[in-house]
Design a protein around this motif. Structure first.
Motif, mmCIF file in Angstrom:
data_model
loop_
_atom_site.group_PDB
_atom_site.id
_atom_site.type_symbol
_atom_site.label_atom_id
_atom_site.label_comp_id
_atom_site.label_asym_id
_atom_site.label_seq_id
_atom_site.Cartn_x
_atom_site.Cartn_y
_atom_site.Cartn_z
ATOM 1 N N HIS A 194 0.793 -1.231 0.000
ATOM 2 C CA HIS A 194 0.000 0.000 0.000
ATOM 3 C C HIS A 194 0.824 1.279 0.000
ATOM 4 C CE1 HIS A 194 -3.670 -2.123 0.100
ATOM 5 N NE2 HIS A 194 -4.388 -1.113 0.533
ATOM 6 N N GLN A 195 2.087 1.216 0.359
ATOM 7 C CA GLN A 195 2.912 2.418 0.376
ATOM 8 C C GLN A 195 4.065 2.366 -0.624
ATOM 9 O OE1 GLN A 195 2.169 0.920 3.562
ATOM 10 N NE2 GLN A 195 0.384 2.251 3.610
ATOM 11 N N GLY A 196 4.055 1.415 -1.544
ATOM 12 C CA GLY A 196 5.119 1.417 -2.539
ATOM 13 C C GLY A 196 5.625 0.065 -2.967
ATOM 14 N N LEU A 197 6.945 0.014 -3.164
ATOM 15 C CA LEU A 197 7.577 -1.127 -3.803
ATOM 16 C C LEU A 197 8.921 -1.419 -3.146
ATOM 17 C CD1 LEU A 197 7.407 -2.950 -6.463
ATOM 18 C CD2 LEU A 197 8.829 -1.183 -7.507
ATOM 19 N N CYS A 198 9.190 -2.701 -2.952
ATOM 20 C CA CYS A 198 10.504 -3.113 -2.462
ATOM 21 C C CYS A 198 10.900 -4.409 -3.157
ATOM 22 C CB CYS A 198 10.532 -3.250 -0.937
ATOM 23 S SG CYS A 198 9.432 -4.491 -0.249
ATOM 24 N N ARG A 199 12.157 -4.807 -2.966
ATOM 25 C CA ARG A 199 12.659 -6.024 -3.591
ATOM 26 C C ARG A 199 13.431 -6.837 -2.552
ATOM 27 N NH1 ARG A 199 16.546 -4.853 -8.319
ATOM 28 N NH2 ARG A 199 17.972 -4.575 -6.585
ATOM 29 N N LEU A 200 13.056 -8.101 -2.426
ATOM 30 C CA LEU A 200 13.684 -9.016 -1.480
ATOM 31 C C LEU A 200 14.662 -9.918 -2.223
ATOM 32 C CD1 LEU A 200 13.835 -10.641 1.248
ATOM 33 C CD2 LEU A 200 11.872 -11.952 0.382
ATOM 34 N N ASP A 201 15.915 -9.931 -1.768
ATOM 35 C CA ASP A 201 16.888 -10.896 -2.264
ATOM 36 C C ASP A 201 16.627 -12.172 -1.465
ATOM 37 O OD1 ASP A 201 19.222 -12.563 -2.385
ATOM 38 O OD2 ASP A 201 20.389 -10.830 -3.062
ATOM 39 N N ILE A 202 16.115 -13.221 -2.115
ATOM 40 C CA ILE A 202 15.660 -14.393 -1.361
ATOM 41 C C ILE A 202 16.810 -15.202 -0.755
ATOM 42 C CG2 ILE A 202 13.473 -14.542 -2.582
ATOM 43 C CD1 ILE A 202 14.566 -16.989 -4.060
ATOM 44 N N LYS A 203 18.024 -15.047 -1.256
ATOM 45 C CA LYS A 203 19.166 -15.761 -0.666
ATOM 46 C C LYS A 203 19.694 -15.049 0.587
ATOM 47 C CE LYS A 203 20.890 -18.296 -4.595
ATOM 48 N NZ LYS A 203 21.119 -19.680 -4.317
ATOM 49 N N SER A 204 19.874 -13.731 0.492
ATOM 50 C CA SER A 204 20.460 -12.992 1.617
ATOM 51 C C SER A 204 19.422 -12.443 2.591
ATOM 52 C CB SER A 204 21.306 -11.827 1.091
ATOM 53 O OG SER A 204 20.471 -10.815 0.544
ATOM 54 N N GLY A 205 18.174 -12.291 2.149
ATOM 55 C CA GLY A 205 17.138 -11.704 2.992
ATOM 56 C C GLY A 205 17.147 -10.185 2.999
ATOM 57 N N THR A 206 18.046 -9.593 2.202
ATOM 58 C CA THR A 206 18.142 -8.143 2.123
ATOM 59 C C THR A 206 16.935 -7.560 1.394
ATOM 60 O OG1 THR A 206 20.543 -8.322 2.033
ATOM 61 C CG2 THR A 206 19.588 -6.224 1.340
ATOM 62 N N VAL A 207 16.386 -6.476 1.942
ATOM 63 C CA VAL A 207 15.245 -5.791 1.327
ATOM 64 C C VAL A 207 15.677 -4.396 0.908
ATOM 65 C CG1 VAL A 207 12.900 -4.914 1.686
ATOM 66 C CG2 VAL A 207 13.596 -7.101 2.711
ATOM 67 N N ARG A 208 15.373 -4.050 -0.335
ATOM 68 C CA ARG A 208 15.660 -2.702 -0.844
ATOM 69 C C ARG A 208 14.344 -2.012 -1.190
ATOM 70 N NH1 ARG A 208 18.374 -0.801 -6.538
ATOM 71 N NH2 ARG A 208 18.031 1.398 -6.164
ATOM 72 N N TYR A 209 14.166 -0.818 -0.643
ATOM 73 C CA TYR A 209 12.990 -0.004 -0.958
ATOM 74 C C TYR A 209 13.332 0.956 -2.085
ATOM 75 C CZ TYR A 209 10.480 -1.897 2.957
ATOM 76 O OH TYR A 209 9.831 -2.753 3.794
ATOM 77 N N PHE A 210 12.354 1.247 -2.920
ATOM 78 C CA PHE A 210 12.583 2.091 -4.090
ATOM 79 C C PHE A 210 11.857 3.423 -3.947
ATOM 80 C CE2 PHE A 210 13.671 -2.082 -5.496
ATOM 81 C CZ PHE A 210 14.749 -1.871 -6.338
ATOM 82 N N SER A 211 12.571 4.418 -3.432
ATOM 83 C CA SER A 211 11.976 5.747 -3.294
ATOM 84 C C SER A 211 11.816 6.402 -4.661
ATOM 85 C CB SER A 211 12.825 6.631 -2.383
ATOM 86 O OG SER A 211 14.127 6.774 -2.909
ATOM 87 N N ASP A 212 12.683 6.059 -5.627
ATOM 88 C CA ASP A 212 12.558 6.637 -6.967
ATOM 89 C C ASP A 212 11.287 6.152 -7.663
ATOM 90 O OD1 ASP A 212 13.823 4.149 -6.949
ATOM 91 O OD2 ASP A 212 15.053 4.567 -8.695
ATOM 92 N N PHE A 213 10.744 5.013 -7.231
ATOM 93 C CA PHE A 213 9.462 4.542 -7.738
ATOM 94 C C PHE A 213 8.378 5.564 -7.411
ATOM 95 C CE2 PHE A 213 5.518 2.603 -6.199
ATOM 96 C CZ PHE A 213 4.992 2.161 -7.396
#
Length: 186
Positions: free
Chosen positions: A63-82
């Motif tokens: 509901h507040q945007g978009l992120c990407r999960l690296d399924i191996k490392s568990g790292t999550v990146r949020y995309f403010s440029d989105f």
């Protein structure tokens, strides 16, 4: 899955099934064991609308945007440029679709965004306007079909970035309803 409202599914390269839910966040059905468990991450929202698997990464729309999960490392990146590509408007993600060229089409409550995988940039698909986009699919000719909440169905050519068709209700009630929530290519 008792009590879960499921909003989307995605299968990874290992045959595991990722499940987006509206209250329990992300669930993972492991093919090897058959077990279903909640994917625990403080970095992910509990209310997830859409997911899309893309080569080791799981794109997550909420509901507040978009992120990407690296399924191996568990790292999550949020995309403010989105969010910036929407011009500060509502950034609720309703669907995420990976096209054959690797680009992602992100359906939002205020239009559609494209993530160009080759450049890592977002741009708004302006020819679709600012209406809610509910669902995105692609045919075998590369045309991207878009279901909208209030304007029927659009056909978009990603090669030249132009509409090649638009169908909605006519005065006599024929054709496709204005409120189209999903499509299936046959």
């Amino acid at each position: 899955l008792t009590g879960c409202v499921v909003s989307d599914f995605a299968q990874d390269d290992y045959g595991n099934l990722w499940v987006a839910t509206e209250r329990e966040g992300l669930l993972l059905h492991k093919r090897s064991s058959g077990n279903v468990s909640r994917y625990i991450s403080d970095a992910l929202p509990n209310r997830i609308n859409a997911i899309c698997y893309d080569g080791g990464m799981l794109w997550v729309g909420y509901h507040q945007g978009l992120c990407r999960l690296d399924i191996k490392s568990g790292t999550v990146r949020y995309f403010s440029d989105f969010s910036e590509s929407l011009g500060g408007m509502d950034n609720r993600v309703l669907d995420i679709f990976r096209a054959t060229d690797g680009d992602l089409y992100i359906a939002t409550s205020v239009g559609m965004i494209c993530y160009e995988s080759s450049t890592g940039t977002f741009y708004k698909v302006k020819c679709l306007g600012n209406g809610a986009i509910e669902n995105v699919v692609q045919d075998d000719k590369g045309i991207v079909w878009v279901a909208s909440y209030s304007s029927g169905v659009y056909a978009y050519n990603p090669e030249n970035k132009h509409l090649v068709g638009h169908w909605c209700v006519k005065e006599d009630g024929s054709v496709i309803p204005e409120m189209t929530s999903s499509m299936c290519l046959d």
